[in-house]
Design an enzyme around this catalytic site. Sequence first.
Site, PDB file in Angstrom:
ATOM      1  N   SER A 222       0.853  -1.196   0.000  1.00  0.00           N
ATOM      2  CA  SER A 222       0.000   0.000   0.000  1.00  0.00           C
ATOM      3  C   SER A 222       0.881   1.235   0.000  1.00  0.00           C
ATOM      4  O   SER A 222       2.066   1.164   0.381  1.00  0.00           O
ATOM      5  CB  SER A 222      -0.861   0.004   1.270  1.00  0.00           C
ATOM      6  OG  SER A 222      -1.541   1.229   1.422  1.00  0.00           O
TER       7      SER A 222
ATOM      8  N   TYR B 224      -1.884  -0.393  10.909  1.00  0.00           N
ATOM      9  CA  TYR B 224      -2.020  -0.805   9.494  1.00  0.00           C
ATOM     10  C   TYR B 224      -0.749  -0.435   8.733  1.00  0.00           C
ATOM     11  O   TYR B 224      -0.190  -1.254   7.997  1.00  0.00           O
ATOM     12  CB  TYR B 224      -3.242  -0.126   8.874  1.00  0.00           C
ATOM     13  CG  TYR B 224      -3.442  -0.441   7.403  1.00  0.00           C
ATOM     14  CD1 TYR B 224      -3.995  -1.654   6.998  1.00  0.00           C
ATOM     15  CD2 TYR B 224      -3.072   0.470   6.413  1.00  0.00           C
ATOM     16  CE1 TYR B 224      -4.177  -1.961   5.656  1.00  0.00           C
ATOM     17  CE2 TYR B 224      -3.253   0.187   5.072  1.00  0.00           C
ATOM     18  CZ  TYR B 224      -3.812  -1.027   4.693  1.00  0.00           C
ATOM     19  OH  TYR B 224      -3.985  -1.313   3.355  1.00  0.00           O
TER      20      TYR B 224
HETATM   21  P1  NDP Z   1     -11.530  -6.056   0.339  1.00  0.00           P
HETATM   22  O1  NDP Z   1     -12.055  -5.897   1.733  1.00  0.00           O
HETATM   23  O2  NDP Z   1     -12.448  -5.877  -0.811  1.00  0.00           O
HETATM   24  O3  NDP Z   1     -10.795  -7.472   0.186  1.00  0.00           O
HETATM   25  C1  NDP Z   1     -10.075  -8.075   1.240  1.00  0.00           C
HETATM   26  C2  NDP Z   1      -9.914  -9.546   0.928  1.00  0.00           C
HETATM   27  O4  NDP Z   1      -9.165 -10.165   1.977  1.00  0.00           O
HETATM   28  C3  NDP Z   1     -11.242 -10.265   0.823  1.00  0.00           C
HETATM   29  O5  NDP Z   1     -11.210 -11.203  -0.212  1.00  0.00           O
HETATM   30  C4  NDP Z   1     -11.341 -10.971   2.184  1.00  0.00           C
HETATM   31  O6  NDP Z   1     -12.117 -12.158   2.007  1.00  0.00           O
HETATM   32  C5  NDP Z   1      -9.879 -11.304   2.456  1.00  0.00           C
HETATM   33  N1  NDP Z   1      -9.647 -11.478   3.885  1.00  0.00           N
HETATM   34  C6  NDP Z   1      -9.742 -10.546   4.862  1.00  0.00           C
HETATM   35  N2  NDP Z   1      -9.513 -11.097   6.062  1.00  0.00           N
HETATM   36  C7  NDP Z   1      -9.261 -12.423   5.840  1.00  0.00           C
HETATM   37  C8  NDP Z   1      -8.967 -13.518   6.690  1.00  0.00           C
HETATM   38  N3  NDP Z   1      -8.881 -13.378   8.016  1.00  0.00           N
HETATM   39  N4  NDP Z   1      -8.777 -14.744   6.121  1.00  0.00           N
HETATM   40  C9  NDP Z   1      -8.871 -14.897   4.783  1.00  0.00           C
HETATM   41  N5  NDP Z   1      -9.147 -13.891   3.924  1.00  0.00           N
HETATM   42  C10 NDP Z   1      -9.341 -12.660   4.455  1.00  0.00           C
HETATM   43  O7  NDP Z   1     -10.321  -5.005   0.264  1.00  0.00           O
HETATM   44  P2  NDP Z   1      -9.247  -4.681  -0.895  1.00  0.00           P
HETATM   45  O8  NDP Z   1      -9.535  -5.432  -2.126  1.00  0.00           O
HETATM   46  O9  NDP Z   1      -9.139  -3.211  -0.943  1.00  0.00           O
HETATM   47  O10 NDP Z   1      -7.912  -5.221  -0.192  1.00  0.00           O
HETATM   48  C11 NDP Z   1      -6.996  -6.098  -0.810  1.00  0.00           C
HETATM   49  C12 NDP Z   1      -5.578  -5.695  -0.433  1.00  0.00           C
HETATM   50  O11 NDP Z   1      -5.289  -4.414  -0.988  1.00  0.00           O
HETATM   51  C13 NDP Z   1      -5.330  -5.574   1.080  1.00  0.00           C
HETATM   52  O12 NDP Z   1      -4.092  -6.166   1.411  1.00  0.00           O
HETATM   53  C14 NDP Z   1      -5.259  -4.063   1.292  1.00  0.00           C
HETATM   54  O13 NDP Z   1      -4.471  -3.723   2.418  1.00  0.00           O
HETATM   55  C15 NDP Z   1      -4.649  -3.610  -0.022  1.00  0.00           C
HETATM   56  N6  NDP Z   1      -4.833  -2.197  -0.351  1.00  0.00           N
HETATM   57  C16 NDP Z   1      -6.097  -1.678  -0.522  1.00  0.00           C
HETATM   58  C17 NDP Z   1      -6.263  -0.336  -0.795  1.00  0.00           C
HETATM   59  C18 NDP Z   1      -7.613   0.302  -0.935  1.00  0.00           C
HETATM   60  O14 NDP Z   1      -7.689   1.546  -0.948  1.00  0.00           O
HETATM   61  N7  NDP Z   1      -8.706  -0.468  -1.028  1.00  0.00           N
HETATM   62  C19 NDP Z   1      -5.094   0.558  -0.958  1.00  0.00           C
HETATM   63  C20 NDP Z   1      -3.835  -0.096  -0.800  1.00  0.00           C
HETATM   64  C21 NDP Z   1      -3.713  -1.425  -0.509  1.00  0.00           C
HETATM   65  P3  NDP Z   1     -13.164 -12.764   3.066  1.00  0.00           P
HETATM   66  O15 NDP Z   1     -13.785 -11.619   3.793  1.00  0.00           O
HETATM   67  O16 NDP Z   1     -14.106 -13.555   2.202  1.00  0.00           O
HETATM   68  O17 NDP Z   1     -12.322 -13.640   3.940  1.00  0.00           O
END
Ligand code: NDP
Length: 240
Positions: free
Chosen positions: A137, A150
Site C-alpha cells: 500500500s 495498518y
Molecule cells: P476487500 O475488503 O475488498 O478485500 C479483502 C480480501 O481479503 C477479501 O477477499 C477478504 O475475504 C480477504 N480477507 C480478509 N480477512 C481475511 C482472513 N482473516 N482470512 C482470509 N481472507 C481474508 O479489500 P481490498 O480489495 O481493498 O484489499 C486487498 C488488499 O489491498 C489488502 O491487502 C489491502 O491492504 C490492499 N490495499 C487496498 C487499498 C484500498 O484503498 N482499497 C489501498 C492499498 C492497498 P473474506 O472476507 O471472504 O475472507
Amino acid sequence: MNLQDKVAVITGASSGIGAAIATNLDAAGMKLVLTARSQQKLTELASKLQKAVILPGEITDPALPQQLLDKALAEFGQLDAVINNAGVMHMMSIEEADIEALCTMIRVNFEAVVRISYAMLPYLKQQGSGFIVNISSISGLKTTPMTGVYDGTKHALEAFTDSLRMELAGSGVGVATVEPGAVATNLYESWRDRGKQGFDEIVPDPLKSEDVARCVRFILEQPNGVLVPRLFVVPATSPV
Ligand code: NDP
C-alpha cells in the site's frame, strides 16, 4: 513470464482487488487457486473463470499455506505465482483501539504472508522459477495519524519483500510489492461502521481494483531477467 497455462494462488480473492486480479490473470490464460473465507463469493467468481478452483480458509490458519500449495499441485501439477493480497484495515486512535482487531490485522496483513512464503518458496526455488507478489500500500511507504498499526503491517511487508528479493537473487524466483493509493473496495467498511469516511471517499476518483490488477500482471509479464520489485500506483488526483 508468459502467463498462458501458468498457475497462481491468489489470497483475498473473494472481493475487491483480489477478485480483479483473478479476473485479469484468468484472461491471461492462467490457472488459479482462489482463497478467502467466503466460500459463496469464491464459488461465484470461479464459475465465471476458465480454470479456477477454490480453497476457502482463514488466512491466519498456519495449515493453510501448505494446503494451498498441495491444492495447486493436485489440481494443476505446478505453481508459478503467489499473489498475497488478503488484508484488512482498521483505523483507530490508540485510546479507542480494539486491541484484538489490531493484532488480528497484524496476523492477516503480515504474518500470513511470511507463513505463505515459508511454505511455498522451497517449491519455487527447486523449480527455479516463480513469483511472489505482495499487495502492500501507499501506507507501506508513509504514515498518517490513526493508521499506525495498518501502516506498520505494510512497512513490515515492504521490508520483508525487499529482503527476500536480495536473498533470492539469481534463484529464478522474483518477489515484488504493489503499493496502491486509495482503491474503491470494501476495505474501509470497519471504518464506515464507525460513522467515518474511507479514504476512497476522501480521495477524489479513487483507483478501481482493475487498475491494481493490471499492475500485478505487468510485474508477472516482464521477460526473464527483468524484475520490477515495486510498483507504486495512485489516482492521478491523489493529494497524498
Ligand atoms: P476487500 O475488503 O475488498 O478485500 C479483502 C480480501 O481479503 C477479501 O477477499 C477478504 O475475504 C480477504 N480477507 C480478509 N480477512 C481475511 C482472513 N482473516 N482470512 C482470509 N481472507 C481474508 O479489500 P481490498 O480489495 O481493498 O484489499 C486487498 C488488499 O489491498 C489488502 O491487502 C489491502 O491492504 C490492499 N490495499 C487496498 C487499498 C484500498 O484503498 N482499497 C489501498 C492499498 C492497498 P473474506 O472476507 O471472504 O475472507
